[in-house]
Design a protein around this motif. Structure first.
Motif, PDB file in Angstrom:
ATOM      1  N   GLY A   1       0.696  -1.346   0.314  1.00  0.00           N
ATOM      2  CA  GLY A   1       0.281   0.534  -0.117  1.00  0.00           C
ATOM      3  C   GLY A   1       1.309   1.045   0.183  1.00  0.00           C
ATOM      4  O   GLY A   1       0.266   2.219   0.049  1.00  0.00           O
ATOM      5  N   LEU A   2       2.161   1.074  -0.500  1.00  0.00           N
ATOM      6  CA  LEU A   2       3.006   2.434  -0.183  1.00  0.00           C
ATOM      7  C   LEU A   2       3.132   3.425  -1.335  1.00  0.00           C
ATOM      8  O   LEU A   2       2.727   2.682  -2.790  1.00  0.00           O
ATOM      9  N   ASP A   3       3.272   4.863  -1.135  1.00  0.00           N
ATOM     10  CA  ASP A   3       2.807   5.701  -2.361  1.00  0.00           C
ATOM     11  C   ASP A   3       4.113   5.403  -2.606  1.00  0.00           C
ATOM     12  O   ASP A   3       5.602   4.852  -2.062  1.00  0.00           O
ATOM     13  N   ILE A   4       4.708   6.084  -3.674  1.00  0.00           N
ATOM     14  CA  ILE A   4       6.238   6.619  -4.498  1.00  0.00           C
ATOM     15  C   ILE A   4       6.805   7.728  -3.195  1.00  0.00           C
ATOM     16  O   ILE A   4       8.177   6.750  -2.794  1.00  0.00           O
TER      17      ILE A   4
ATOM     18  N   ALA B   1      10.526   6.560   1.444  1.00  0.00           N
ATOM     19  CA  ALA B   1      11.150   6.238   2.236  1.00  0.00           C
ATOM     20  C   ALA B   1      11.540   4.901   3.005  1.00  0.00           C
ATOM     21  O   ALA B   1      12.658   4.977   3.711  1.00  0.00           O
ATOM     22  N   PHE B   2      11.265   3.698   2.578  1.00  0.00           N
ATOM     23  CA  PHE B   2      11.676   2.364   2.991  1.00  0.00           C
ATOM     24  C   PHE B   2      12.325   2.370   2.620  1.00  0.00           C
ATOM     25  O   PHE B   2      13.057   1.703   3.214  1.00  0.00           O
ATOM     26  N   ARG B   3      13.249   2.228   1.267  1.00  0.00           N
ATOM     27  CA  ARG B   3      14.618   1.931   0.978  1.00  0.00           C
ATOM     28  C   ARG B   3      15.596   2.250   0.972  1.00  0.00           C
ATOM     29  O   ARG B   3      16.753   2.345   1.630  1.00  0.00           O
ATOM     30  N   GLU B   4      14.998   4.286   2.206  1.00  0.00           N
ATOM     31  CA  GLU B   4      16.735   4.259   2.891  1.00  0.00           C
ATOM     32  C   GLU B   4      17.403   3.680   3.497  1.00  0.00           C
ATOM     33  O   GLU B   4      18.919   4.277   3.513  1.00  0.00           O
ATOM     34  N   PRO B   5      17.033   2.942   4.576  1.00  0.00           N
ATOM     35  CA  PRO B   5      17.383   2.451   5.443  1.00  0.00           C
ATOM     36  C   PRO B   5      18.273   0.959   4.768  1.00  0.00           C
ATOM     37  O   PRO B   5      19.864   0.723   5.818  1.00  0.00           O
ATOM     38  N   PHE B   6      18.423   0.923   3.371  1.00  0.00           N
ATOM     39  CA  PHE B   6      18.971   0.286   3.200  1.00  0.00           C
ATOM     40  C   PHE B   6      20.759   0.434   1.579  1.00  0.00           C
ATOM     41  O   PHE B   6      21.026   1.152   0.692  1.00  0.00           O
ATOM     42  N   ASP B   7      21.566  -0.487   2.219  1.00  0.00           N
ATOM     43  CA  ASP B   7      22.686   0.742   1.190  1.00  0.00           C
ATOM     44  C   ASP B   7      23.152  -0.967   0.666  1.00  0.00           C
ATOM     45  O   ASP B   7      24.615  -1.491   1.923  1.00  0.00           O
TER      46      ASP B   7
ATOM     47  N   ARG C   1      17.138   5.562  -7.671  1.00  0.00           N
ATOM     48  CA  ARG C   1      17.137   5.483  -5.798  1.00  0.00           C
ATOM     49  C   ARG C   1      17.607   3.955  -6.143  1.00  0.00           C
ATOM     50  O   ARG C   1      17.331   3.040  -4.476  1.00  0.00           O
ATOM     51  N   GLY C   2      17.545   2.498  -6.971  1.00  0.00           N
ATOM     52  CA  GLY C   2      17.068   1.740  -7.116  1.00  0.00           C
ATOM     53  C   GLY C   2      16.279   0.689  -6.186  1.00  0.00           C
ATOM     54  O   GLY C   2      16.392  -0.036  -5.873  1.00  0.00           O
ATOM     55  N   VAL C   3      15.048   1.420  -6.322  1.00  0.00           N
ATOM     56  CA  VAL C   3      14.039   0.565  -6.492  1.00  0.00           C
ATOM     57  C   VAL C   3      12.845   0.004  -7.604  1.00  0.00           C
ATOM     58  O   VAL C   3      13.144   1.005  -8.454  1.00  0.00           O
TER      59      VAL C   3
END
Length: 754
Positions: free
Chosen positions: A527-530, A535-541, A617-619
């Motif tokens: 259910g996430l929008d863009i 924001a969900f992707r931010e913690p990952f590297d 952003r890698g999504v």
């Protein structure tokens, strides 16, 4: 070095040239999730299609109770929809996956279903019987007393008593009994009708437990019944002399005192003992043998012997006695099948007697009590052991039935009931209790009916936590959750479908980074929008994981409703399909996602403008294109390092590293000199040449595609002194054509003057 100590010709085998490196599989996946049933301990279990998954781990899961569902689905940081795991597994196989290792997650508070057996004697009805019939065919007659035995007939569905009667005759071979009173109602084998002898005891004999925790075990049924593991003949006493076989020479009227037979070898009163028995037709009779006259011999029966009329030609054969008087021993053919403590049933045609074996010496068997009456060589000693039957039918799965026969109720050897079920049963485990007895009259039976239904299983979803998914390291074969995937070296792609928990996904990424030979597919929250997915992707590297958006829409076969499911299971299948069809160097993108709705198969529509924000952003976006269908439209990792931004480049290096690692194990402890270095260079070079020719490496020549160095330039004297062989390998991977640009310009037509 070989030794040559004497003259002669010596033929020796030597290794010549490099050893080939076989490329490892990259399409094997490993997933962790909640299932309806299946093994929760040990290593992850391999399944190769969805039917095999259903048979091992059960079918689709219903939504848990509302408070459990809302607690997980409403937690934006540590939540998930773990009950969608079977749908994700189906998506893996729908998209071309072939090999999947599954590790079941269970709550720490989950309990296995169980049940306890009491004591009694029950025999199932083996064939239908109509009202008015006076004969029944039973599953066995072990534990019965023979004629004069009172039995009760019960319905199998509701346990209601149908009839009470007394046995007037029986046939051990067929299990048929004749009753003194006809049946007042129909008896059916398919209904599970059964016969009970006497009352059931209250002793506790066996405790059965489902093989894994969960409410699924409440559907498991178990039955234990005695079985004749062997029918051993009674051997005659040596003093009984030889046999004779002859035929009636003339008809014998009903109840006649004498019969006339043809003379035959052995039919001589001078060589026979004083008491002779003969089998005439279906009956066994004591006879007195007269002298032969004109080729005929008269056999005299005791006064008052009743028998039917016999016709000429009927076979008459002598049956010798195994004992001439009651005693504690018998000679038994095949006595090696018996053992101290074994329970046997003796059958003399009119009565069934149970005894326990004390000793076996050659073919002489000593019992714990006297053998009643006289036994003949036509009689049998039946070894009584146990047969365990189990059955289970889960929703959406094929019925599972098991039969284990020839088991011993006591002891701890490989043939004991407890040990055999622990090694072979896929449904139950057993535990012996104090009142267990091998006496078939006090065999383990349920308090009612003939089948024991296990109960009180509990999934304990209320106590399920993210720690159960992350798992713990208890050593090989005892790991749980994500950590358990370490036990399977073949896994190349990992996922925990439906979990967006930061703790779980961080554990999955850490698992891949530490092992360095596998790649993770992560799920965003549904259910996430863009802005939300960014924001969900931010913690990952990390270069070892990829993220796909949005969720997918599939039809739930259990409810026949459309549901949104996480993309990781379907994408793991896409990876496997592309690896098999094209190779690991091909980006798993611009391919159709299978197993979803034909229309509106993605939970959200992603446009180019949306992807302009997601892709850098890698999504990785999942997009629908008219005329092209639902496609994977991204192939980026979650790494900030531009060298590792493409999924296929990262996975290609994982493939190369793992293949070289496994294919060069033979190098360890070889003499570290120039000849070994040359072999290593040639071994790795040959492998990379094959990879280059498959199109996985850039360059028009092999020299442009890779290099392999293993010589004095890669190793110092310190390396050699410390046992290090250093080989430097460089490869040029093929990058995907992510941006296809056609530059078009106007061209003015020029007039040519000739």
């Amino acid at each position: 070095m070989a030794e040559y100590l004497s003259p002669g010709v010596y033929v020796e085998e030597i290794d010549a040239g490099p050893r080939p490196i076989a490329g490892v599989s990259t399409s094997t996946a490993g997933m962790v999730g909640v299932t309806a049933r299946g093994p929760s301990t040990g290593k992850p279990r391999l399944v190769t299609n969805f039917l095999e998954f259903q048979n091992t781990f059960g079918g689709f899961l219903p939504e848990p109770a509302a408070h459990v569902r809302d607690a997980w689905a409403g937690d934006h940081a540590e939540g998930g929809r773990w009950w969608l795991f079977p749908l994700a597994v189906k998506g893996f196989f729908d998209n071309g996956g072939r090999r999947l290792y599954v590790k079941r997650v269970v709550s720490g508070g989950a309990k296995a279903a169980f049940g306890t057996l009491a004591q009694g004697l029950v025999s199932p009805v083996a064939a239908d019987a109509a009202p008015g019939a006076d004969r029944l065919r039973l599953g066995h007659l072990l534990g019965f007393a023979g004629t004069g035995q009172q039995v009760q007939v019960f319905r199998g569905d509701d346990g209601r008593a149908v009839h009470t009667a007394t046995v007037t005759a029986y046939e051990t071979a067929t299990g048929r009994v004749t009753l003194d009173q006809p049946l007042p109602a129909e008896v059916r084998a398919s209904r599970g009708d059964y016969v009970q002898v006497g009352e059931r005891g209250t002793g506790r004999t066996l405790r059965f437990t489902a093989v894994s925790p969960g409410t699924w075990g409440d559907g498991v049924q178990v039955r234990v019944q005695p079985v004749a593991a062997a029918a051993l003949p009674v051997l005659p006493e040596p003093a009984e002399g030889g046999l004779f076989v002859t035929r009636l020479a003339e008809d014998a009227p009903e109840d006649s005192a004498t019969v006339t037979v043809t003379a035959a070898a052995g039919l001589d009163p001078a060589t026979l003992p004083g008491e002779v028995w003969a089998q005439i037709g279906a009956g066994r009779h004591q006879v007195q043998v007269g002298p032969a006259a004109d080729g005929l011999v008269t056999l005299t029966l005791p006064a008052g012997t009743a028998h039917p009329a016999w016709q000429a030609g009927l076979t008459v054969r002598r049956v010798r006695r195994g004992n001439t008087s009651p005693g504690r021993t018998l000679r038994v053919g095949g006595a090696s099948r018996l053992y101290p403590g074994a329970v046997v049933q003796l059958d003399d045609g009119t009565a069934l007697t149970r005894r326990t074996v004390e000793t076996v010496t050659g073919d002489t068997v000593a019992f714990d009590g006297e053998t009643p009456g006289t036994f003949f060589e036509s009689d049998r000693v039946h070894l009584v052991e146990a047969e365990v039957s189990t059955r289970f039918t889960g929703p959406g799965g094929a019925p599972v039935t098991e039969h284990f026969t020839g088991l011993r109720l006591g002891g701890d050897g490989p043939s004991s009931l407890v040990t055999a079920l622990a090694a072979r049963s896929q449904l139950v485990r057993a535990e012996s209790l104090p009142d267990l007895s091998a006496d078939p009259a006090r065999f383990p039976v349920p308090a009612t009916g003939s089948w024991l239904t296990l109960a009180d299983g509990d999934d304990a979803y209320e106590s399920l936590t993210t720690a159960d998914f992350a798992g713990a390291d208890g050593g090989s074969g005892r790991r749980t959750g994500i950590v358990a995937l370490e036990d399977i070296d073949e896994v190349a792609v990992c996922a925990v479908p439906g979990l967006w928990s930061g703790t779980v996904e961080s554990a999955l990424v850490t698992h891949c980074e530490q092992l360095g030979d596998r790649f993770a597919v992560l799920d965003p929250r549904d259910g996430l929008d863009i802005e939300g997915v960014l924001a969900f992707r931010e913690p990952f590297d990390t270069r070892y994981a990829a993220l796909y958006h949005p969720w997918l829409v599939v039809r739930d076969p259990a409810t026949l409703r459309d549901v949104e499911v996480p993309p990781s299971g379907h994408l793991a299948g896409v990876y496997a399909r592309v690896d098999v069809e094209r190779g690991v160097h091909k980006a798993p993108a611009n391919v159709v996602v299978r197993g979803i709705r034909q229309t509106d198969g993605f939970a959200q529509d992603i446009t180019r403008r949306h992807q302009d924000l997601l892709n850098p952003r890698g999504v990785n976006a999942l997009r629908f294109f008219p005329g092209l269908g639902h496609r994977v439209w991204g192939a980026r990792t979650l790494s900030s390092d531009s060298s590792w931004k493409y999924v296929n480049v990262r996975r290609l290096f994982l493939y190369l590293e793992e293949s070289i690692d496994e294919g060069t194990q033979w190098v360890v402890f070889e003499p570290n000199d120039e000849s070994l270095w040359a072999l290593v260079r040639q071994t790795v070079g040959n492998f990379l040449t094959t990879v280059w020719r498959s199109g996985a490496l850039a360059g028009t020549t092999a020299d442009e595609a890779f290099f392999v160095a293993c010589d004095r330039t890669t190793m110092t004297e310190d390396d050699l002194a410390n046992g290090r062989l250093v080989c430097v390998v460089g490869v040029a991977p093929v990058h995907p054509a992510e941006f296809v640009i056609f530059r078009i310009q106007q061209k003015t037509r020029e007039t040519q003057i000739s």
